[in-house]
Motif scaffolding. Sequence first.
Motif, PDB file in Angstrom:
ATOM      1  N   PRO A 121      13.667   9.647  -6.751  1.00 31.94           N
ATOM      2  CA  PRO A 121      12.684   9.662  -7.443  1.00 31.94           C
ATOM      3  C   PRO A 121      10.958  11.081  -7.211  1.00 31.94           C
ATOM      4  CG  PRO A 121      13.350   8.003  -8.240  1.00 31.94           C
ATOM      5  CD  PRO A 121      14.037   8.332  -6.810  1.00 31.94           C
ATOM      6  N   LEU A 122      11.224   9.863  -5.723  1.00 36.49           N
ATOM      7  CA  LEU A 122      10.515  10.938  -4.877  1.00 36.49           C
ATOM      8  C   LEU A 122      10.721  12.434  -4.023  1.00 36.49           C
ATOM      9  CD1 LEU A 122       8.237  10.689  -2.506  1.00 36.49           C
ATOM     10  CD2 LEU A 122       9.477  10.057  -0.897  1.00 36.49           C
ATOM     11  N   PHE A 123      12.115  12.843  -3.899  1.00 33.99           N
ATOM     12  CA  PHE A 123      11.886  14.181  -3.250  1.00 33.99           C
ATOM     13  C   PHE A 123      12.280  14.688  -4.484  1.00 33.99           C
ATOM     14  CE2 PHE A 123      13.225  11.426   0.419  1.00 33.99           C
ATOM     15  CZ  PHE A 123      12.161  12.243   1.552  1.00 33.99           C
ATOM     16  N   ASN A 124      11.811  13.871  -5.991  1.00 36.03           N
ATOM     17  CA  ASN A 124      12.868  15.357  -6.984  1.00 36.03           C
ATOM     18  C   ASN A 124      11.501  16.226  -6.934  1.00 36.03           C
ATOM     19  OD1 ASN A 124      13.940  15.533  -9.621  1.00 36.03           O
ATOM     20  ND2 ASN A 124      12.583  14.477 -10.681  1.00 36.03           N
ATOM     21  N   GLY A 134       3.950  13.508  -9.812  1.00 40.36           N
ATOM     22  CA  GLY A 134       4.961  14.776  -9.211  1.00 40.36           C
ATOM     23  C   GLY A 134       5.825  14.923 -10.475  1.00 40.36           C
ATOM     24  N   ASN A 135       6.547  13.628 -11.319  1.00 38.60           N
ATOM     25  CA  ASN A 135       7.525  14.302 -11.801  1.00 38.60           C
ATOM     26  C   ASN A 135       7.519  14.366 -13.638  1.00 38.60           C
ATOM     27  OD1 ASN A 135      10.306  13.218 -10.689  1.00 38.60           O
ATOM     28  ND2 ASN A 135       8.989  12.030 -10.288  1.00 38.60           N
ATOM     29  N   LEU A 191      21.419  13.868  -2.808  1.00 38.31           N
ATOM     30  CA  LEU A 191      20.372  12.596  -2.457  1.00 38.31           C
ATOM     31  C   LEU A 191      21.317  11.636  -3.590  1.00 38.31           C
ATOM     32  CD1 LEU A 191      18.039  11.231  -1.468  1.00 38.31           C
ATOM     33  CD2 LEU A 191      16.171  12.794  -2.744  1.00 38.31           C
ATOM     34  N   PHE A 192      20.940  11.788  -5.061  1.00 34.51           N
ATOM     35  CA  PHE A 192      21.556  10.879  -6.479  1.00 34.51           C
ATOM     36  C   PHE A 192      22.402  10.593  -5.558  1.00 34.51           C
ATOM     37  CE2 PHE A 192      23.344   9.823  -9.469  1.00 34.51           C
ATOM     38  CZ  PHE A 192      22.278   8.996 -10.483  1.00 34.51           C
ATOM     39  N   PHE A 193      23.422  10.843  -5.213  1.00 33.00           N
ATOM     40  CA  PHE A 193      24.576   9.705  -5.170  1.00 33.00           C
ATOM     41  C   PHE A 193      24.919   9.092  -3.852  1.00 33.00           C
ATOM     42  CE2 PHE A 193      25.931  12.775  -8.880  1.00 33.00           C
ATOM     43  CZ  PHE A 193      27.678  12.104 -10.245  1.00 33.00           C
ATOM     44  N   ALA A 194      23.646   9.202  -3.129  1.00 37.55           N
ATOM     45  CA  ALA A 194      23.899   9.030  -1.448  1.00 37.55           C
ATOM     46  C   ALA A 194      23.060   7.394  -2.154  1.00 37.55           C
ATOM     47  CB  ALA A 194      23.253   9.506  -0.578  1.00 37.55           C
ATOM     48  N   VAL A 195      22.410   7.408  -3.348  1.00 38.11           N
ATOM     49  CA  VAL A 195      21.358   6.022  -3.448  1.00 38.11           C
ATOM     50  C   VAL A 195      21.905   5.733  -4.290  1.00 38.11           C
ATOM     51  CG1 VAL A 195      19.910   5.937  -4.638  1.00 38.11           C
ATOM     52  CG2 VAL A 195      19.567   7.653  -3.432  1.00 38.11           C
ATOM     53  N   ILE A 231       0.767  -1.150   0.011  1.00 33.90           N
ATOM     54  CA  ILE A 231      -0.308  -0.226  -0.165  1.00 33.90           C
ATOM     55  C   ILE A 231       0.772   1.133  -0.643  1.00 33.90           C
ATOM     56  CG2 ILE A 231      -1.714   1.707   1.344  1.00 33.90           C
ATOM     57  CD1 ILE A 231      -2.933  -0.984   2.561  1.00 33.90           C
ATOM     58  N   PRO A 232       1.829   1.170   0.474  1.00 35.03           N
ATOM     59  CA  PRO A 232       2.429   2.806   0.554  1.00 35.03           C
ATOM     60  C   PRO A 232       3.805   2.815  -0.498  1.00 35.03           C
ATOM     61  CG  PRO A 232       3.370   1.112   2.330  1.00 35.03           C
ATOM     62  CD  PRO A 232       1.976   0.753   2.009  1.00 35.03           C
ATOM     63  N   MET A 233       4.643   1.542  -1.015  1.00 33.95           N
ATOM     64  CA  MET A 233       4.914   1.395  -1.973  1.00 33.95           C
ATOM     65  C   MET A 233       3.354   1.997  -3.472  1.00 33.95           C
ATOM     66  SD  MET A 233       8.090   1.674  -3.312  1.00 33.95           S
ATOM     67  CE  MET A 233       8.632   0.627  -1.325  1.00 33.95           C
ATOM     68  N   LEU A 234       2.655   1.417  -3.497  1.00 32.29           N
ATOM     69  CA  LEU A 234       1.439   1.684  -4.685  1.00 32.29           C
ATOM     70  C   LEU A 234       1.968   3.468  -4.679  1.00 32.29           C
ATOM     71  CD1 LEU A 234      -0.039   0.959  -6.728  1.00 32.29           C
ATOM     72  CD2 LEU A 234      -2.113   1.287  -5.292  1.00 32.29           C
ATOM     73  N   PHE A 235       1.821   4.205  -3.530  1.00 33.34           N
ATOM     74  CA  PHE A 235       1.478   5.861  -3.015  1.00 33.34           C
ATOM     75  C   PHE A 235       2.615   6.441  -3.747  1.00 33.34           C
ATOM     76  CE2 PHE A 235      -2.547   3.936   0.038  1.00 33.34           C
ATOM     77  CZ  PHE A 235      -3.639   4.911  -0.930  1.00 33.34           C
ATOM     78  N   ILE A 236       3.617   6.037  -3.363  1.00 39.81           N
ATOM     79  CA  ILE A 236       4.959   6.522  -3.296  1.00 39.81           C
ATOM     80  C   ILE A 236       4.997   6.478  -4.950  1.00 39.81           C
ATOM     81  CG2 ILE A 236       7.245   6.220  -2.647  1.00 39.81           C
ATOM     82  CD1 ILE A 236       6.978   5.133  -0.337  1.00 39.81           C
ATOM     83  N   TYR A 237       5.058   5.858  -5.378  1.00 36.41           N
ATOM     84  CA  TYR A 237       5.224   4.976  -7.351  1.00 36.41           C
ATOM     85  C   TYR A 237       4.154   6.324  -8.197  1.00 36.41           C
ATOM     86  CZ  TYR A 237       5.719   3.256 -11.721  1.00 36.41           C
ATOM     87  OH  TYR A 237       4.600   2.714 -13.126  1.00 36.41           O
TER      88      TYR A 237
END
Length: 303
Positions: free
Chosen positions: A270-273, A41-42, A249-253, A29-35
């Motif tokens: 991708p979430l915070f972008n 958003g993007n 954030l990108f290079f930490a990932v 459920i949370p992963m679906l909302f995040i996706y």
Amino acid sequence: MDPENETMVTEFHFSDFPQSKNGRLLFFIPMLFIYIFIIVGNFMIFFAVQLDPRLHNPMYNFISVFSFLKIWYTTVTIPKMLSNLLSEQKTISFIGCLLQMYFFHSLRVTEALVLTVMAIDRYVAICNPLRYAIIMTPRLCIQLFTSSCIFGFFMLLPEIVWISTLPFCGSNQIHQLFCDFEPVLQLACTDTSIILVEDVIHAISILTSVSVITLSYLRIITAILRIPSGKNHQKAFSTCAAHVAIFLLFFAVWHSCICAIALMFAVLAPLFNPIIYSLRNKDMKNAIKKILCSQKMFDASGS
């Protein structure tokens, strides 16, 4: 291993998913909302730039391209993970696994190159503003983006082709949430040490990107500090703050992608972008509001 006793692997099984139904739903459920948030958003950022003539400049064009890449970067892994959370058989075909690895890493390399181009763009804009329009022409921007895509997608191709020729036998259990080089190569029935050569090449390319980005922003900070007006300081820093945040954030990932929880970290960028670019940029917020208001007017007129 005796070739006669080998059982060739045609699909892989992900073993790190929750086993209980309630545990799977707790993740689903949370992963679906995040996706959904990542996609919407993007896409909002992408269309805001494309539809607003005021944002038709190199900086915003690169932001829209980066957001577009984020959509596909996330789509490579999350939909399959969502389907596995609902399925009892958490498997992926051999070809599907190769494609997932290829597009996941190719898009990531392309994003790193686009971030590098964005840093160079900001360097020219702040450190050499009088020549910015002459240097960052639309033709050059297209060439930089095209080169980033070509290099990003061809760089990983030899490695994927080589992996496709390896014999996989015995265990097909991938201790990960998606297909990645390290867990997949551990299942190969042959020596895979040659992959270290490819890893060195990747490391050099990423180190080059990090170096160029870091040097660009160091020069930018130095140039900003020389500006006498405090208001100009704030405006210049605000312009680059979002880029720096995404870069960190990108290079930490990227660094964390060797971990078992790699996908959860990979979701953060991708979430915070869209959050970072919409909250830190007044022009972007206005463009997004314009799209939302237009949609409301369209719905009202349709009803």
